[in-house]
Each structure stands twice: as structure tokens, then as C-alpha cells.
Design a protein around this motif. Structure first.
Motif, short mmCIF file in Angstrom:
data_model
loop_
_atom_site.label_atom_id
_atom_site.label_comp_id
_atom_site.label_asym_id
_atom_site.label_seq_id
_atom_site.Cartn_x
_atom_site.Cartn_y
_atom_site.Cartn_z
N THR A 198 0.86 -1.36 -0.15
CA THR A 198 0.05 -0.04 0.06
C THR A 198 1.01 1.24 0.03
O THR A 198 2.11 1.18 0.11
CB THR A 198 -0.75 0.10 1.20
OG1 THR A 198 -0.30 0.26 2.40
CG2 THR A 198 -1.61 -1.26 1.37
N ASN A 199 0.04 2.40 -0.05
CA ASN A 199 0.86 3.62 0.01
C ASN A 199 1.69 4.19 1.40
O ASN A 199 2.16 4.96 1.09
CB ASN A 199 0.02 4.62 -0.44
CG ASN A 199 0.55 5.84 -1.29
OD1 ASN A 199 1.41 5.57 -2.11
ND2 ASN A 199 0.29 7.14 -1.13
N ASP A 200 1.20 3.31 2.38
CA ASP A 200 1.78 3.69 3.58
C ASP A 200 2.77 2.86 3.89
O ASP A 200 3.43 3.19 5.21
CB ASP A 200 0.67 3.50 4.54
CG ASP A 200 -0.79 4.22 4.37
OD1 ASP A 200 -0.57 5.41 4.07
OD2 ASP A 200 -1.87 3.62 4.56
N MET A 201 3.38 2.09 3.20
CA MET A 201 4.61 1.17 3.54
C MET A 201 5.81 2.07 3.12
O MET A 201 5.71 2.83 2.31
CB MET A 201 4.32 0.09 2.72
CG MET A 201 3.40 -0.92 3.14
SD MET A 201 3.04 -2.45 2.26
CE MET A 201 2.01 -3.38 3.27
N SER A 202 6.95 1.76 3.84
CA SER A 202 8.17 2.61 4.13
C SER A 202 8.61 2.63 2.29
O SER A 202 9.19 3.85 2.23
CB SER A 202 9.37 1.96 4.79
OG SER A 202 8.81 1.79 6.13
N THR A 203 8.62 1.49 1.75
CA THR A 203 9.15 1.65 0.30
C THR A 203 8.33 2.56 -0.72
O THR A 203 8.90 2.71 -1.63
CB THR A 203 9.43 0.10 -0.25
OG1 THR A 203 8.13 -0.50 -0.08
CG2 THR A 203 10.67 -0.47 0.43
N ALA A 204 7.27 2.64 -0.17
CA ALA A 204 6.21 3.44 -1.15
C ALA A 204 6.16 5.02 -0.47
O ALA A 204 6.14 5.98 -1.24
CB ALA A 204 4.67 2.91 -1.08
N LYS A 205 6.41 5.05 0.74
CA LYS A 205 6.51 6.34 1.51
C LYS A 205 7.75 7.28 1.18
O LYS A 205 7.76 8.45 0.96
CB LYS A 205 6.12 6.58 2.74
CG LYS A 205 4.56 6.10 3.30
CD LYS A 205 4.28 6.19 4.66
CE LYS A 205 5.21 5.66 5.43
NZ LYS A 205 4.95 5.72 7.12
N ASN A 206 8.68 6.66 1.33
CA ASN A 206 9.97 7.32 0.84
C ASN A 206 10.79 6.70 -0.63
O ASN A 206 10.42 5.82 -0.91
CB ASN A 206 11.06 6.71 1.89
CG ASN A 206 10.35 6.83 3.42
OD1 ASN A 206 9.97 7.74 3.84
ND2 ASN A 206 10.46 5.84 4.32
N GLU A 207 11.43 7.79 -0.75
CA GLU A 207 12.04 7.81 -2.01
C GLU A 207 13.33 6.85 -1.82
O GLU A 207 14.37 6.83 -0.82
CB GLU A 207 12.85 9.11 -2.25
CG GLU A 207 13.48 9.00 -3.81
CD GLU A 207 14.15 10.41 -4.02
OE1 GLU A 207 14.43 10.67 -5.30
OE2 GLU A 207 14.37 11.16 -3.10
N MET A 208 13.34 5.73 -2.68
CA MET A 208 14.35 4.43 -2.49
C MET A 208 15.58 4.84 -2.96
O MET A 208 16.70 4.36 -2.69
CB MET A 208 13.95 3.40 -3.19
CG MET A 208 12.60 2.61 -2.41
SD MET A 208 13.13 1.97 -0.86
CE MET A 208 12.61 3.41 0.02
N PHE A 209 15.52 5.50 -4.15
CA PHE A 209 17.00 6.00 -4.83
C PHE A 209 17.76 4.59 -5.00
O PHE A 209 18.98 4.71 -4.90
CB PHE A 209 17.70 6.86 -3.97
CG PHE A 209 18.10 8.09 -4.84
CD1 PHE A 209 17.44 8.88 -5.53
CD2 PHE A 209 19.57 8.43 -5.11
CE1 PHE A 209 17.77 10.02 -6.40
CE2 PHE A 209 19.92 9.40 -5.66
CZ PHE A 209 18.88 10.20 -6.49
N GLY A 210 17.20 3.67 -5.54
CA GLY A 210 17.66 2.38 -5.67
C GLY A 210 16.88 1.50 -6.47
O GLY A 210 15.77 1.67 -6.75
N PRO A 211 17.04 0.08 -6.94
CA PRO A 211 16.21 -0.81 -7.85
C PRO A 211 15.30 -1.45 -6.93
O PRO A 211 15.19 -2.62 -7.09
CB PRO A 211 17.54 -1.58 -7.93
CG PRO A 211 18.53 -1.73 -7.12
CD PRO A 211 18.39 -0.38 -6.51
N VAL A 212 14.35 -0.57 -6.24
CA VAL A 212 13.20 -1.16 -5.48
C VAL A 212 12.07 -0.50 -5.88
O VAL A 212 11.95 0.70 -5.79
CB VAL A 212 13.54 -0.79 -3.95
CG1 VAL A 212 12.22 -1.55 -3.24
CG2 VAL A 212 14.83 -1.60 -3.41
N VAL A 213 11.02 -1.11 -6.10
CA VAL A 213 9.54 -0.67 -6.59
C VAL A 213 8.55 -1.39 -5.70
O VAL A 213 8.63 -2.61 -5.26
CB VAL A 213 9.58 -0.85 -8.13
CG1 VAL A 213 9.10 -2.08 -8.36
CG2 VAL A 213 8.30 0.14 -8.53
N THR A 214 7.52 -0.55 -5.42
CA THR A 214 6.29 -0.97 -4.79
C THR A 214 5.24 -0.89 -5.78
O THR A 214 4.80 0.15 -6.21
CB THR A 214 6.11 -0.03 -3.57
OG1 THR A 214 7.35 -0.18 -2.57
CG2 THR A 214 4.79 -0.84 -2.67
#
Length: 495
Positions: free
Chosen positions: A371-387
Motif C-alpha cells: 500500500t501507499n503507507d509502506m516505507s518503500t512507497a512513502k520514502n524515495e528509494m533511490f535504488g532498484p526497489v519498487v512497490t
């Protein structure tokens, strides 16, 4: 390495020299993690001298014929074109750029500098009508004076050049402070290019200090009338506060949390290809990179399954390999930060669809669903991670896309142009790309964000406006009648 001899120094007043700071900065190759070269850092005295030298040189530079200023910019373009492969290799070694990304970056540098070469011819004035009889109003475009430029590590050469080239072209002098991790590709190689192009001494200076040693000296110096900063939102807020207090201009290009929306009538093949490139180019270390993929439920299963399978096939590893899309992250700290965010998202209930792995500074793709509330969605990853975030409707997709403090870039895939355009216009972001991905930049467009993604715009006429100011000079051609009882005042004086 011998090829870095000479450019591993400060560049002040047209002279290459060691810094007076206490810190020796060790530049390392992000992929091999081997030392490239060492630089004696700049101290506050170096920063002071660079600004004073720039201020003195700028007085003459502003008076240089427009054709001559343009010629120097054009010569810089020619140098970059002729030395492309050398610059590409530098970006690979100094910044961990893949061969693909490095070439894109050089293209960007060439394009923005070529366009900036037209700016000297836009520095004239215009005449506008006056409400006062027999008055002539002239509005003159003028350089700001001295501009301080602070660059980041991810697209180090281009994100410095997009300020340096327009600033110099419009008659300003520049002091550039690159990120210490990419001090050569983001700083001294630019100085070398303009030195070879014939820019006068003092017009472009490069200082490479350790931030812990000099603090806010670069921004707080009284000489620069503008600070152009590209980097994190927290740092940008701090710089903006200083500039506001000192009444100096700031242009801030900050972080992003860019959504990639797939509506239920989208072409799934095109969407997958765009999402892969927009997420994983340069390992996701791009302010415009896709951070969240928001998919309508009717196509969510198909898109997700095919996206994960395609992500597994992306070329990862050696940035010298011309087919590699994902190279190294900038340092081990970035790897640890991203892994920490993934662990948080798992604890928050995120489903891991593709578990990546780490080898040194290289991280393979991670795909999460949540969901949009999870850390990887709320924060800019600046790495090869997508939600990936499934949603019920178009309205929910819009709400989720806008539910962030950032607003830099984004993209939406829709089957009908009109539907995509209507959706894009309701997105709270500075840039939106329909049936494309979020990583786009061009020399003639307005580049910049909304909300916590920054202030100001780069590119085209917008860069011209950012790096100049205006002066109103009027001429009263005939005697003006003022609403004063002048004769009565004279009589009172006589009494």
C-alpha cells in the motif's frame, strides 16, 4: 590513476591547485570500490577566494560581446562531442554509471550547453508603453552576478552543467561545489572543458570541500546572489532557509516519489517496458525514477506477473558492459539504507514478489506489493526497489498518486490520449509523461517540481529567467507635469 593527474585539485581563478582544507578526499570507483584518486579538500579560505575571484572577473565577462560568449559555449559543446568516450568512461569509473546511462548523461550535457549558447543573444532589452506622457520605459535583462552551484552524485556532470552553462552564457560567474563522491565528473572535468573552450580566468571556479569542515560557508557567503542546488529535500530546505534570510535567490531541485500509473485500458506491453526503464536505469538513483507503480485491479494481476518476470531478466553488474542497466549504488551506506527500508516494509505487511540480492554495491531488482503507507512507497528509494500498489478505480489511482509530500515527475499509461491527459492534469507534480516513463529531460522544456520537490524551473526560457534579473530604466523625454503646488511652495519660501 595517471589520467586524473591535474584535475584532482581545486580550480580557482584559472589555476589548478591543492586545497587548504584539512581533509584528504578519497574518490573510489563504486563498482570495484578501488581508489581512483585523492583530492586535498578545500577550506573556507578557498571558498572565499573563489567567490571574490568570480565577482571581480564577472564585471568584465558581462560586457563581453554576445557572439564571443556564444562561441565559447559552442566550443564546449564541440569538446564534449569529440571527447565523448573519455567522458563516458569517467562517468563509469567516478560515478558508477552504466555505459547506457553515461551516454544519456553526455547527451544531456551537450544539449543543454548547445541551447545555452543562444542565451547571450537574449540579454538585450525591450521597450514597453508608459502611462506617463513622453516617457520611454526600457526593461533590460541582466546577469545576477555570481552564482553558487551545488551538484549531486547521481547525474553529477549534467546536473551541474544545466546550471553552469546557462549561468555563464548569461554573463554570470560561477563557483561550483560538486558532491565529494563525484568531484571529477561533477566538477573538475567541467572546469577542464570550459578552460579548453576559452572561458576567462575566474568565470568558472570549482571548490571541493568536506561539508563537515566548512559547514554552510558556501551558501552563507555574501557574494553569490543565487544558489542553485540539486539534492535531498532536507538539505534543500536548509539551503532555502539560508537564502531567504540573506535575501538571495535559490533554485532547488529536490527529491521525488514518482508514481507510474497503469489504467485499465493501457497497453500492457508498453507499460511494462516503460516501467522497467524508468525504475532501473542507473539502479534507480535518479530523482525522476519510478518509486511506486499504481495499477487498476482489472489489469493488476497481468501487469504484475509480467513485470516481475521481466525484472528478473534485466542485465545487472559491470557498468562497462554496454547492455547493463543496473550497475552499482554509489556506496555501501546506500545499500544498507535501502535494505533497511525493505525490512520495514516487510514488517508492515508488504508482499515480496521478487527478492533481490546484494554483491558489493550492486543490488539486483526488488519488487514488493503493498500500500501507499509502506516505507518503500512513502520514502524515495533511490535504488532498484519498487512497490506495486493495486487500486480499485481511476479516482483511487489519482488519490494514491497525489498522496505524497513530493511532486517531481510521474507517468500515466492510458488507452485513450484524452483520458491520459485528463488524468495527468490532475496530478500534483511538475512533470507528467503519458504512455512513457518518468525519467525525461529536454533542453527546451520547464523542468522542476511541486511541493517538497523544489522551487524554480530549469530548461529553455525558464533557465534564462532563473539566471538573470531585470532592470527598469525610464527616460522622461519632455518636461513632466507633477501634481505639485510648486508656485505656492516658492511663495512660502520667500515669506
Amino acid at each position: 590513476m595517471s589520467k586524473y593527474t591535474g584535475v584532482n585539485q581545486q580550480y580557482i581563478g584559472g589555476q589548478w591547485r591543492k586545497g587548504t582544507g584539512k581533509t584528504e578526499i578519497d574518490l573510489t570507483n563504486p563498482y570495484t570500490q578501488e581508489s581512483i584518486t585523492k583530492i586535498q579538500g578545500a577550506g573556507t579560505d578557498d571558498i572565499d577566494e573563489a567567490y571574490k575571484t568570480a565577482a571581480e572577473a564577472q564585471k568584465n565577462w558581462a560586457e563581453v560581446n554576445a557572439f564571443e560568449r556564444s562561441r565559447i559555449l559552442e566550443k564546449a559543446v564541440q569538446i564534449m562531442e569529440e571527447r565523448r568516450e573519455e567522458i563516458v568512461q569517467l562517468l563509469i569509473e567516478d560515478a558508477g554509471s552504466t555505459y547506457i546511462k553515461a551516454n544519456v548523461e553526455v547527451d544531456f550535457c551537450i544539449s543543454i550547453t548547445r541551447h545555452a549558447s543562444t542565451f547571450p543573444f537574449e540579454m538585450g532589452g525591450i521597450m514597453v508603453p508608459s502611462v506617463v506622457p513622453e516617457k520611454q520605459n526600457n526593461i533590460y535583462r541582466k546577469p545576477l552576478g555570481v552564482v553558487g552551484v551545488i551538484g549531486p552524485f547521481n547525474f553529477p556532470m549534467y546536473l551541474a552543467m544545466r546550471s553552469v552553462a546557462p549561468a555563464i552564457a548569461t554573463g554570470n560567474a560561477v563557483v561550483l561545489k560538486p558532491d565529494t563522491q563525484t568531484a571529477i565528473s561533477g566538477g573538475t572535468v567541467i572546469a577542464k572543458i570550459f578552460e579548453e573552450a576559452g572561458v576567462p580566468e575566474g568565470i568558472l571556479n570549482v571548490v571541493i570541500p568536506e561539508l563537515d569542515e566548512v559547514g554552510d560557508a558556501f551558501v552563507e557567503h555574501e557574494i553569490p546572489r543565487m544558489i542553485s542546488f540539486t539534492g535531498s529535500t532536507n538539505a534543500g530546505k536548509h539551503i532555502g532557509e539560508i537564502c531567504g534570510r540573506m535575501i538571495k535567490k535559490s533554485v532547488l531541485e529536490l527529491g521525488g516519489n514518482n508514481p507510474f500509473i497503469v489504467l485499465d485500458d493501457a497497453n500492457i506491453d508498453r507499460a511494462i517496458e516503460g516501467a522497467l526503464f524508468g525504475k532501473y536505469m542507473h539502479s534507480g538513483q535518479i530523482c525522476m525514477a519510478i518509486n511506486r507503480i499504481i495499477v487498476q485491479k482489472d489489469v493488476a494481476d497481468e501487469f504484475t506477473k509480467r513485470y516481475v518476470e521481466a525484472a528478473k531478466k534485466i542485465k545487472v553488474g559491470d557498468p562497462n558492459d554496454k547492455e547493463t542497466l543496473i550497475g552499482p549504488l554509489i556506496n555501501q551506506g546506500a545499500v544498507e539504507r535501502i535494505l533497511g527500508e525493505i525490512d520495514k516494509a516487510k514488517e508492515e505487511g508488504a508482499e515480496v514478489l521478487l527478492e533481490g540480492s546484494v554483491d558489493g554495491n550492486v543490488m539486483t531488482p526488488y519488487v514488493l506489493k503493498g500500500t501507499n503507507d509502506m516505507s518503500t512507497a512513502k520514502n524515495e528509494m533511490f535504488g532498484p526497489v519498487v512497490t506495486i500498489i493495486p487500486v480499485e478505480s481511476e479516482e483511487e489511482a489519482l488519490r494514491v498518486a497525489n498522496d505524497t509530500e513530493f511532486g517531481l515527475s510521474g507517468s500515466v499509461h492510458a488507452g485513450k490520449y484524452e483520458r491520459g491527459m485528463k488524468f495527468a492534469q490532475r496530478m500534483e507534480t511538475g512533470m507528467v509523461h503519458i504512455n512513457d516513463q518518468s525519467v525525461n529531460d529536454e533542453p527546451l522544456v520547464a523542468f522542476g517540481g511541486e511541493k517538497n520537490s523544489g522551487l524554480g524551473r530549469f530548461g529553455g526560457e525558464w533557465s534564462l529567467d532563473e539566471f538573470t534579473t531585470f532592470q527598469w530604466i525610464s527616460v522622461q523625454e519632455e518636461k513632466r507635469e507633477y501634481p505639485l503646488q510648486y508656485e505656492q511652495l516658492e511663495d512660502e519660501k520667500k515669506k
